[in-house]
Design an enzyme around this catalytic site. Sequence first.
Site, PDB file in Angstrom:
ATOM      1  N   GLN A 242       0.819  -1.209   0.000  1.00 43.04           N
ATOM      2  CA  GLN A 242       0.000   0.000   0.000  1.00 43.04           C
ATOM      3  C   GLN A 242       0.861   1.271   0.000  1.00 43.04           C
ATOM      4  O   GLN A 242       2.038   1.255   0.341  1.00 43.04           O
ATOM      5  CB  GLN A 242      -0.936  -0.004   1.213  1.00 43.04           C
ATOM      6  CG  GLN A 242      -2.069  -1.012   1.130  1.00 43.04           C
ATOM      7  CD  GLN A 242      -1.657  -2.411   1.479  1.00 43.04           C
ATOM      8  OE1 GLN A 242      -0.531  -2.667   1.880  1.00 43.04           O
ATOM      9  NE2 GLN A 242      -2.579  -3.350   1.314  1.00 43.04           N
TER      10      GLN A 242
ATOM     11  N   TRP B 261       4.819 -13.374  -1.026  1.00 44.53           N
ATOM     12  CA  TRP B 261       3.533 -12.724  -0.792  1.00 44.53           C
ATOM     13  C   TRP B 261       3.605 -11.234  -1.130  1.00 44.53           C
ATOM     14  O   TRP B 261       4.616 -10.580  -0.935  1.00 44.53           O
ATOM     15  CB  TRP B 261       3.134 -12.915   0.667  1.00 44.53           C
ATOM     16  CG  TRP B 261       3.138 -14.355   1.069  1.00 44.53           C
ATOM     17  CD1 TRP B 261       2.909 -15.440   0.268  1.00 44.53           C
ATOM     18  CD2 TRP B 261       3.397 -14.866   2.371  1.00 44.53           C
ATOM     19  NE1 TRP B 261       2.990 -16.597   0.994  1.00 44.53           N
ATOM     20  CE2 TRP B 261       3.290 -16.276   2.295  1.00 44.53           C
ATOM     21  CE3 TRP B 261       3.703 -14.280   3.603  1.00 44.53           C
ATOM     22  CZ2 TRP B 261       3.482 -17.099   3.395  1.00 44.53           C
ATOM     23  CZ3 TRP B 261       3.891 -15.103   4.704  1.00 44.53           C
ATOM     24  CH2 TRP B 261       3.777 -16.488   4.600  1.00 44.53           C
TER      25      TRP B 261
ATOM     26  N   ARG C 196      -4.490   2.084  10.554  1.00 46.89           N
ATOM     27  CA  ARG C 196      -4.170   1.912  11.971  1.00 46.89           C
ATOM     28  C   ARG C 196      -3.170   0.766  12.042  1.00 46.89           C
ATOM     29  O   ARG C 196      -3.474  -0.358  11.667  1.00 46.89           O
ATOM     30  CB  ARG C 196      -5.429   1.597  12.777  1.00 46.89           C
ATOM     31  CG  ARG C 196      -5.153   1.336  14.239  1.00 46.89           C
ATOM     32  CD  ARG C 196      -6.400   0.982  15.034  1.00 46.89           C
ATOM     33  NE  ARG C 196      -6.000   0.395  16.311  1.00 46.89           N
ATOM     34  CZ  ARG C 196      -5.860  -0.908  16.541  1.00 46.89           C
ATOM     35  NH1 ARG C 196      -6.156  -1.788  15.578  1.00 46.89           N
ATOM     36  NH2 ARG C 196      -5.457  -1.340  17.709  1.00 46.89           N
TER      37      ARG C 196
ATOM     38  N   ASP D  34      -0.723  -2.273  12.473  1.00 43.02           N
ATOM     39  CA  ASP D  34      -0.790  -3.605  13.073  1.00 43.02           C
ATOM     40  C   ASP D  34       0.582  -4.092  13.501  1.00 43.02           C
ATOM     41  O   ASP D  34       0.703  -5.169  14.095  1.00 43.02           O
ATOM     42  CB  ASP D  34      -1.392  -4.600  12.077  1.00 43.02           C
ATOM     43  CG  ASP D  34      -0.522  -4.757  10.838  1.00 43.02           C
ATOM     44  OD1 ASP D  34       0.288  -5.697  10.792  1.00 43.02           O
ATOM     45  OD2 ASP D  34      -0.642  -3.936   9.917  1.00 43.02           O
TER      46      ASP D  34
ATOM     47  N   GLU E  32      -7.629   0.254   6.650  1.00 40.87           N
ATOM     48  CA  GLU E  32      -7.363  -0.993   7.363  1.00 40.87           C
ATOM     49  C   GLU E  32      -7.265  -0.823   8.871  1.00 40.87           C
ATOM     50  O   GLU E  32      -6.703   0.157   9.364  1.00 40.87           O
ATOM     51  CB  GLU E  32      -6.037  -1.588   6.888  1.00 40.87           C
ATOM     52  CG  GLU E  32      -6.012  -1.964   5.412  1.00 40.87           C
ATOM     53  CD  GLU E  32      -4.745  -2.693   5.044  1.00 40.87           C
ATOM     54  OE1 GLU E  32      -4.838  -3.842   4.571  1.00 40.87           O
ATOM     55  OE2 GLU E  32      -3.648  -2.121   5.239  1.00 40.87           O
ATOM     56  N   HIS E  33      -7.820  -1.826   9.596  1.00 39.89           N
ATOM     57  CA  HIS E  33      -7.500  -2.132  10.998  1.00 39.89           C
ATOM     58  C   HIS E  33      -8.137  -1.223  12.041  1.00 39.89           C
ATOM     59  O   HIS E  33      -7.610  -1.111  13.158  1.00 39.89           O
ATOM     60  CB  HIS E  33      -5.980  -2.129  11.242  1.00 39.89           C
ATOM     61  CG  HIS E  33      -5.203  -3.024  10.337  1.00 39.89           C
ATOM     62  ND1 HIS E  33      -5.586  -4.321  10.063  1.00 39.89           N
ATOM     63  CD2 HIS E  33      -4.056  -2.809   9.640  1.00 39.89           C
ATOM     64  CE1 HIS E  33      -4.695  -4.855   9.236  1.00 39.89           C
ATOM     65  NE2 HIS E  33      -3.767  -3.966   8.964  1.00 39.89           N
TER      66      HIS E  33
ATOM     67  N   GLU F 233      -8.547  -4.674   5.649  1.00 41.41           N
ATOM     68  CA  GLU F 233      -8.370  -5.738   6.622  1.00 41.41           C
ATOM     69  C   GLU F 233      -8.951  -5.247   7.939  1.00 41.41           C
ATOM     70  O   GLU F 233      -8.705  -4.118   8.351  1.00 41.41           O
ATOM     71  CB  GLU F 233      -6.891  -6.078   6.817  1.00 41.41           C
ATOM     72  CG  GLU F 233      -6.261  -6.740   5.606  1.00 41.41           C
ATOM     73  CD  GLU F 233      -4.765  -6.894   5.752  1.00 41.41           C
ATOM     74  OE1 GLU F 233      -4.192  -6.261   6.668  1.00 41.41           O
ATOM     75  OE2 GLU F 233      -4.160  -7.633   4.963  1.00 41.41           O
TER      76      GLU F 233
END
Length: 597
Positions: free
Chosen positions: A166, A188, A439, A441, A472-473, A494
């Site tokens: 991202q 990945w 946010r 992780d 996300e998050h 996510e």
Amino acid sequence: MTSDSPSSPRPPAVGRRTVLGAAAAAPVLAALPSAAAAAPAAGHGGPRRLQGGGDLGPNVIVFDPSTPGIQARLDEVFARQEEDQFGPGRYQFFFKPGAYHGLNAQLGFYTSVSGLGLSPDDTTIHGDLTVDAGWFDGNATQNFWRSAENLALVPANGTNRWAVAQAAPFRRMHVRGDLNLASSTYGWASGGYIADSRIDGTVGPYSQQQWYTRESSVGGWTNAVWNMVFSGVEGAPAQSFPDPPYTTLDTTPISREKPFLYLDGEKYRVFLPALRRNARGVTWGSGTPRGTSLPLERFYVAQPGDSSATLNRALEQGLHLLLTPGIYHVDQPVRVNRPNTVVLGLGYATLVPDNGVTALKVADVDGVRLAGFLIDAGTVNSPVLLEVGPRGACQNHAANPITVQDVFIRIGGAGPGRATTSMVVNARHTIIDHTWVWRADHGEGVGWETNRCDFGVVVNGHDVLATGLFVEHFNKYDVQWNGERGRTIFFQNEKAYDAPNQAAIQNGSLKGYAAYKVGDHVTTHEGWGMGSYCYYNVDPTIVQHHGFAAPERPGVRFHHLMVISLSGHGQYECVINDTGAPTSGTNTVPSVVVSYP
């Protein structure tokens, strides 16, 4: 030019990203009226008026084809930035128009590389502009915060590697060959965004789980994993969701490309691309692009250490802002009150709000352009980090919208940070074109309450369009959309990994907060190519009822939705509302809804 002292690399924190596996018009060029910005203030005792233009600072590094030691300088910065995910280094490389040979510009964190022509083809690198993931054992899911713009590439072996995650835009690029979006180990990867670019050969996403490409041209596209979205892309694969998962729109409803710095002779100017409707293909393919330009003297060239009072004084004088690379602590909001103001960051210039203030506020005015900077939450909770239009904004901006492009927001990771809401969009007709609101992780200052932020993006304004929305998050709703006639093309999400238990995410009678919530009163809304993933690694027994929530009305429509449980760490019961199959055990496979209702 001088350069920063090396930062100490920080070892990568281990989180879900370390364990996530991949499933398989006539040109117009005109200067706007000049501002009286350079003269001293009249009278005695008052502050002198701020000067526009000036030096771009030590971390803007400019090359021309005759510059000696270009490769060594690129390598020096990469050595500092390759692993420094949350460090203070910020760098912008500029290449003047011309041809460059035998280069491999490797990009680490907070590094931007751009050409200084009006067209990408004005500046050609015979070589590579490389993002790989050797620093992280071939895992590209943390290759954030780096960018390439306004260059032509002739890759050394025919293929350029751009293995990003991202907040790593690839804009106004011309690749005279192929483009590989995976690491050299084909590990990945979780990206990404391309706009206004031409890839003569084939784009190979390989292990990339999701990707959005807007108004570009590609010679081919090899595969898809979970979610590949195209709007206005010549050569895009035909729509075929969910197998393969291609979402293809012939055009983008409305767009305006990001402002960029360029050279007019020996003078710097900032080009402001024109608004496009139902757009398809690149803006620069047939001569001078449509738009206007401003001389650098119309900009206050900010340097790290400038106070918010100084930035606001420049704006009040009628200057635009050019934020040179570095970190800016602001103890009051930067206030953009004048129509058509440009706030443009270089090299991931970063605003950090102190004492719980909002970092930047935009008035309910036409044509403001925010682009190319990062907002990093401070240690004291801010109610909002970025406010686009005040509460109750109601002006019609259809002819000249506000644009928010490559503006990224982070809560935690570089240290403890807190906010209630990351971004609020109150102004009508705003275009959000590529953002990552995150946010953290992993990193420092991370925990369910340590870097708490309940809401990612809240949209209250009507007629807002998001193209490339990554959020996300967050502790509650990642996106809450209350405005009418909203549209989103591509959404990646996510849910927060670190929820301690089921009770922590309970939303009244519902299990969990949706990733994307359309307000109950909304009558018209539409979304295309949207995914939400869960990875509840603290308590894998957590159940999330759905990824998407919306009122059941004919005018509220979604196309190509998916939810995924990553390795069985948490589950979804439905995709949207009470529709869609639950995710299945430990298998990391999407549950999809092709059309809703």
